[in-house]
Design a protein around this motif. Structure first.
Motif, PDB file in Angstrom:
ATOM      1  N   TYR A  24     -14.593 -19.198  48.120  1.00  0.00           N
ATOM      2  CA  TYR A  24     -13.173 -18.962  47.870  1.00  0.00           C
ATOM      3  C   TYR A  24     -12.963 -17.555  47.303  1.00  0.00           C
ATOM      4  O   TYR A  24     -12.030 -16.844  47.691  1.00  0.00           O
ATOM      5  N   LEU A  25     -13.812 -17.169  46.369  1.00  0.00           N
ATOM      6  CA  LEU A  25     -13.692 -15.844  45.753  1.00  0.00           C
ATOM      7  C   LEU A  25     -13.764 -14.750  46.820  1.00  0.00           C
ATOM      8  O   LEU A  25     -12.942 -13.825  46.840  1.00  0.00           O
ATOM      9  N   VAL A  26     -14.736 -14.863  47.716  1.00  0.00           N
ATOM     10  CA  VAL A  26     -14.869 -13.884  48.794  1.00  0.00           C
ATOM     11  C   VAL A  26     -13.612 -13.883  49.664  1.00  0.00           C
ATOM     12  O   VAL A  26     -13.065 -12.827  50.015  1.00  0.00           O
ATOM     13  N   GLY A  27     -13.127 -15.079  50.009  1.00  0.00           N
ATOM     14  CA  GLY A  27     -11.950 -15.176  50.863  1.00  0.00           C
ATOM     15  C   GLY A  27     -10.719 -14.530  50.253  1.00  0.00           C
ATOM     16  O   GLY A  27      -9.962 -13.831  50.940  1.00  0.00           O
ATOM     17  N   PHE A  28     -10.508 -14.730  48.961  1.00  0.00           N
ATOM     18  CA  PHE A  28      -9.340 -14.140  48.305  1.00  0.00           C
ATOM     19  C   PHE A  28      -9.490 -12.623  48.153  1.00  0.00           C
ATOM     20  O   PHE A  28      -8.513 -11.881  48.290  1.00  0.00           O
ATOM     21  N   VAL A  29     -10.695 -12.147  47.888  1.00  0.00           N
ATOM     22  CA  VAL A  29     -10.913 -10.706  47.790  1.00  0.00           C
ATOM     23  C   VAL A  29     -10.677 -10.043  49.154  1.00  0.00           C
ATOM     24  O   VAL A  29     -10.065  -8.963  49.242  1.00  0.00           O
ATOM     25  N   VAL A  30     -11.151 -10.679  50.220  1.00  0.00           N
ATOM     26  CA  VAL A  30     -10.891 -10.167  51.572  1.00  0.00           C
ATOM     27  C   VAL A  30      -9.391 -10.062  51.814  1.00  0.00           C
ATOM     28  O   VAL A  30      -8.885  -9.049  52.323  1.00  0.00           O
ATOM     29  N   ALA A  31      -8.660 -11.121  51.436  1.00  0.00           N
ATOM     30  CA  ALA A  31      -7.215 -11.112  51.642  1.00  0.00           C
ATOM     31  C   ALA A  31      -6.549  -9.994  50.850  1.00  0.00           C
ATOM     32  O   ALA A  31      -5.694  -9.268  51.372  1.00  0.00           O
TER      33      ALA A  31
END
Length: 479
Positions: A24-31
């Protein structure tokens, strides 16, 4: 009802939840890093225009209620902060009810992004993260024993993921049936990594073994997930090893990581600890009746929603990576039903010459992940996801994939748009925007061992066709 909980799977739940929080952390940082150029008010496919066309019931999202670039950034960074806290163990030091709140917040915030993400969020691992994240809400925390029913739902998700991927291959490209797909796949996959070239040059008999092993892992092994221990652990271990093989041979965002985490939830870690003569700690307390009731309700919901993916699995017209509801729950998965036999790349170039001619010098834009400079080693990107680079791979397959956004991309390059340039590795016009931008289609292939020794290049390329004719800065109107 003691059968509704299984204390022995506490370690597996811990591995799954902590790993999922990192994802989730990676996904939100990508966004947060990419949304302005892709989805922002001045982006390639702006969210404000999208929510005016698509009603809330078809794409439920916080951004249907309000959108601004600042609000999106707030949502993305808030999600990253919550995910970091959960990954650090914050959900395990609070009461059970309170531990459910951050998991629900993560799911809601990421659902809000995916449902307005359009082509940039059309990948199977987005729905996979949401479905796994939804189940994580009901898994409990370290203070209580894991609910047995939710653990089985994780197995059901993993089964659909693997078995669906296996069926789509057998039903799809003939090369999966004659065991030759990996003659091409390591070279033609969307975004090769530093080891992909080495995998591509493995002996062809080994490639055939790889494909056969893939079929066994995806079409036979998943049934072992529902077997008693230790057979379920063996099945899960085979899946984990396969996913690690895929991780070291390519860049597939967090798809392989979540698959491995789902398999880790199946492993009997207490038995593993006993074999290793390790202590794993005391068993957690039984979950309260209200949480057991929630687990039963979620199971009933998933069973009811499973009708559509099961029907899809048995259908001759199997769909790949499809969601059957706006909440991305209980979907269908699969990848690479067909494999490209040749690799094509769209190379974007600009020039200072307002009237390009035969003598015009064109300078190339370099992307962060996708192949461009033939002397550049393919980078390791995953689990981070470079959305523009992935869509450029699709654009090279067919211009239809590029129609919604590529013209706007060229216009933004002609204006040296800061947000767009942040998505690129190298801007050849740092001081002033180009006068003209064009795109050409090239065929790429990995260099042979001899070519690599002689030239130092990772790729060999040759021009194929014009992809986008030269567009002048003076002739475009930026929205």
């Amino acid at each position: 009802m003691h059968w509704l909980t299984d204390p022995g799977y506490g370690p597996g739940r811990l591995v799954f939840q902590r790993g999922l929080a990192v994802t989730y952390l990676v996904g939100f940082v990508v966004a947060a890093n990419q949304f302005r150029a892709l989805l922002g008010s001045g982006g390639l496919t702006p969210i404000p225009a999208y929510v005016r066309r698509v009603p809330f019931r078809l794409a439920p999202s916080l951004f249907q209620l309000h959108y601004s670039d600042r609000f999106f950034a707030t949502v993305a960074w808030a999600g990253a902060a919550v995910a970091a806290a959960v990954a650090a163990g914050a959900a395990d030091v609070v009461p059970l009810w309170a531990s459910m709140v951050p998991w629900a917040v993560l799911w809601l915030l990421y659902l809000s992004i995916v449902n307005v993400g359009q082509v940039w969020y059309g990948f199977g691992w987005e729905s996979l993260l949401l479905e796994a994240g939804f189940l994580a809400v009901f898994l409990g925390n370290a203070r209580t024993a894991p609910p047995t029913l939710v653990l089985w739902l994780l197995r059901w998700l993993l089964f659909r993921l693997e078995f669906g991927a296996g069926l789509i291959k057998i039903r799809g490209d003939r090369c999966w049936r004659d065991l030759t797909c990996l003659y091409y796949h390591h070279e033609t996959q969307p975004m090769p990594n530093p080891l992909s070239r080495h995998f591509h040059h493995l002996p062809r008999p080994l490639h055939r073994v790889e494909v056969l092993a893939n079929h066994v892992t995806q079409l036979v092994v998943p049934f072992g997930l529902f077997a008693p221990q230790p057979y379920a652990t063996v099945a899960a271990a085979i899946i984990i090893v396969t996913q690690l093989w895929l991780i070291v041979s390519g860049n597939f965002a967090w798809l392989n990581w979540i698959t491995a985490l789902l398999a880790a939830s199946v492993v009997d870690w207490r038995a593993v600890a006993r074999l290793a003569h390790l202590s794993i700690g005391p068993s957690p307390a039984a979950e309260p009746p209200w949480h057991q009731a929630l687990a039963v309700a979620v199971t009933v919901l998933v069973v009811a929603l499973s009708y559509w993916p099961v029907r899809n699995l048995v259908s001759r017209r199997q769909r790949m990576n499809a969601s059957f509801n706006a909440f991305h729950l209980v979907g269908t998965y699969g990848a690479f039903g067909s494999v490209s036999k040749r690799r094509y790349e769209v190379v974007v170039e600009g020039t200072d010459d307002a009237e390009p001619g035969p003598e015009t010098v064109w300078r190339e834009y370099e992307f962060k992940g996708k192949p461009g400079d033939v002397h550049r080693r393919p980078p390791q990107v995953a689990p981070y996801h470079l959305r523009l680079d992935w869509m450029m791979w699709f654009a090279a397959l067919s211009v239809g994939y590029a129609e919604p956004w590529f013209p706007r991309f060229v216009v933004n390059l002609l204006a040296n748009d800061r947000a767009t340039l942040r998505l690129l590795r190298h801007n050849p016009f740092p001081d002033a925007p180009p006068a003209c931008v064009r795109a050409r289609l090239f065929r790429y292939r990995f260099t042979t061992r001899g070519e690599r020794r002689r030239t130092g290049a990772w790729w060999h390329r040759e021009p194929v066709a014009e992809y986008c004719p030269p567009i002048r800065r003076s002739g475009v109107n930026r929205r």
